[in-house]
Every structure is written in C-alpha cells, then in structure tokens.
Design a protein around this motif. Structure first.
Motif, short mmCIF file in Angstrom:
data_model
loop_
_atom_site.label_atom_id
_atom_site.label_comp_id
_atom_site.label_asym_id
_atom_site.label_seq_id
_atom_site.Cartn_x
_atom_site.Cartn_y
_atom_site.Cartn_z
N ALA A 184 47.75 -18.44 -26.29
CA ALA A 184 47.65 -17.33 -27.24
C ALA A 184 46.98 -17.79 -28.54
N LEU A 185 47.27 -19.02 -28.97
CA LEU A 185 46.61 -19.56 -30.17
C LEU A 185 45.11 -19.69 -29.95
N VAL A 186 44.73 -20.23 -28.79
CA VAL A 186 43.31 -20.37 -28.47
C VAL A 186 42.63 -19.01 -28.51
N GLU A 187 43.23 -18.02 -27.85
CA GLU A 187 42.62 -16.69 -27.80
C GLU A 187 42.52 -16.06 -29.18
N SER A 188 43.53 -16.27 -30.02
CA SER A 188 43.48 -15.72 -31.37
C SER A 188 42.36 -16.34 -32.19
N LEU A 189 42.20 -17.65 -32.08
CA LEU A 189 41.13 -18.32 -32.81
C LEU A 189 39.75 -17.94 -32.26
N GLU A 190 39.67 -17.67 -30.96
CA GLU A 190 38.40 -17.24 -30.36
C GLU A 190 37.96 -15.89 -30.91
N VAL A 202 50.01 -17.74 -37.83
CA VAL A 202 50.15 -16.34 -38.26
C VAL A 202 50.07 -16.25 -39.78
N GLN A 203 50.73 -17.16 -40.48
CA GLN A 203 50.71 -17.16 -41.94
C GLN A 203 49.28 -17.35 -42.46
N ILE A 204 48.56 -18.30 -41.88
CA ILE A 204 47.19 -18.56 -42.33
C ILE A 204 46.30 -17.36 -42.03
N LEU A 205 46.46 -16.77 -40.85
CA LEU A 205 45.67 -15.58 -40.51
C LEU A 205 45.91 -14.47 -41.53
N GLN A 206 47.15 -14.28 -41.93
CA GLN A 206 47.46 -13.27 -42.94
C GLN A 206 46.84 -13.64 -44.29
N GLN A 207 46.88 -14.92 -44.66
CA GLN A 207 46.31 -15.35 -45.93
C GLN A 207 44.81 -15.12 -46.02
N ILE A 208 44.11 -15.23 -44.90
CA ILE A 208 42.66 -15.06 -44.92
C ILE A 208 42.25 -13.62 -44.59
N GLY A 209 43.24 -12.74 -44.51
CA GLY A 209 42.95 -11.33 -44.30
C GLY A 209 42.71 -10.93 -42.86
N CYS A 210 43.12 -11.75 -41.93
CA CYS A 210 42.98 -11.43 -40.50
C CYS A 210 44.31 -10.91 -39.98
N ASN A 211 44.76 -9.81 -40.57
CA ASN A 211 46.08 -9.26 -40.26
C ASN A 211 46.17 -8.72 -38.84
N GLU A 212 45.11 -8.15 -38.35
CA GLU A 212 45.13 -7.64 -36.98
C GLU A 212 45.33 -8.77 -35.98
N GLU A 213 44.64 -9.88 -36.18
CA GLU A 213 44.79 -11.04 -35.31
C GLU A 213 46.20 -11.63 -35.41
N ALA A 214 46.74 -11.65 -36.65
CA ALA A 214 48.09 -12.16 -36.86
C ALA A 214 49.10 -11.29 -36.12
N GLN A 215 48.96 -9.98 -36.22
CA GLN A 215 49.88 -9.08 -35.54
C GLN A 215 49.74 -9.21 -34.03
N LYS A 216 48.52 -9.28 -33.55
CA LYS A 216 48.28 -9.41 -32.11
C LYS A 216 48.91 -10.71 -31.58
N LEU A 217 48.77 -11.79 -32.33
CA LEU A 217 49.36 -13.06 -31.92
C LEU A 217 50.88 -12.95 -31.85
N GLY A 218 51.48 -12.28 -32.82
CA GLY A 218 52.92 -12.06 -32.79
C GLY A 218 53.35 -11.24 -31.59
N GLU A 219 52.58 -10.20 -31.26
CA GLU A 219 52.92 -9.35 -30.11
C GLU A 219 52.77 -10.11 -28.79
N ILE A 220 51.73 -10.91 -28.68
CA ILE A 220 51.48 -11.65 -27.44
C ILE A 220 52.61 -12.63 -27.16
N THR A 221 53.11 -13.25 -28.20
CA THR A 221 54.08 -14.33 -28.01
C THR A 221 55.53 -13.91 -28.13
N VAL A 222 55.81 -12.65 -28.50
CA VAL A 222 57.20 -12.23 -28.63
C VAL A 222 57.93 -12.39 -27.30
#
Length: 132
Positions: free
Chosen positions: A9-15, A69-89
């Motif tokens: 999930a981390l790989v896919e989020s960074l991709e 997730v925290q870094i994604l939110q800090q750089i304004g990639c909130n959609e990716e951060a939320q998606k990562l949270g949903e994928i891994t819940v």
C-alpha cells in the motif's frame, strides 16, 4: 476487503505522487525531527521500492504507515493520505487481536482517525477496539 500488505500500500501510494510531490515527500521525510531519523543518503536518487524499503526498515511496516500519512498530509496530498488509511484499515482490523494490552492500539486509533471513516463508523470501530 483487500489483503494488501502495508508495504504494498505504501508503494502504491508513493506511485500515485507526481515527481514534484515525491520530491516534497523526500524533503519532509528528511526534515522530520522525531526519532528515528532518515539519512539523506538513504533516500536521494532511490527508486520508489528502495524508498519504501527505507521507510519499513527505519520505522517498521506498522510504524511507517502513520509517518507516511502524516507527511502526505503535510505536503497537501490529503487524498493519497486518506486512500492509504482506507487501504490499510483492514490490516489493522485483522491484527487487532494481537494488540490487546499493547501500545499497538494507539496506532489503530490513529489509523481510524485518518482513515476517512464517518463519525458513526469510527465510533463503532473504536468501541469494538475497546472491548479487545
């Protein structure tokens, strides 16, 4: 529910990041003040797979998730951060039994908070976690 590992999930989020956002991600990762810290040499010029390996080896698979997730939110990639949270819940729900009486539950509640679940879903899952 997907049986995707956190690492995948981390790989896919960074991709999903643009080159500019990936550069911001690397910069924020290097600028973290909390321990453990990541060395510049470990991330500069590395592929996404190498970067993911650095994240997992530095923070552990479960520990890397809130950092990313925290870094994604800090750089304004909130959609990716939320998606990562949903994928891994799902991973956290499956692993919850192993977290009884451990600080792992704090990570579960953090994940639930960033997962994008509705208040009712979050409350229901929080109540469930409190029983284990």
């Amino acid at each position: 529910m997907s049986h995707k590992t956190i690492k995948m999930a981390l790989v896919e989020s960074l991709e999903d990041l643009t080159e500019r956002d990936l550069e911001k991600f690397r910069h924020q990762l290097l600028d973290r003040r909390e321990e453990p810290r990541v060395r510049r040499r470990a991330v500069e010029g590395k592929s996404l797979l190498d970067l993911t390996d650095v994240l997992v080896s530095t923070f552990t698979e479960e520990g890397a998730l809130p950092v990313v997730v925290q870094i994604l939110q800090q750089i304004g990639c909130n959609e990716e951060a939320q998606k990562l949270g949903e994928i891994t819940v799902g991973h956290w729900l499956q692993a919850a039994e192993g977290f009884r009486g451990s600080t792992g539950l704090d990570n579960v509640h953090t994940l639930l908070a960033i997962s994008g679940l509705s208040d009712d879903e979050h409350f229901s899952l929080s109540r469930w976690f409190a029983t284990i």
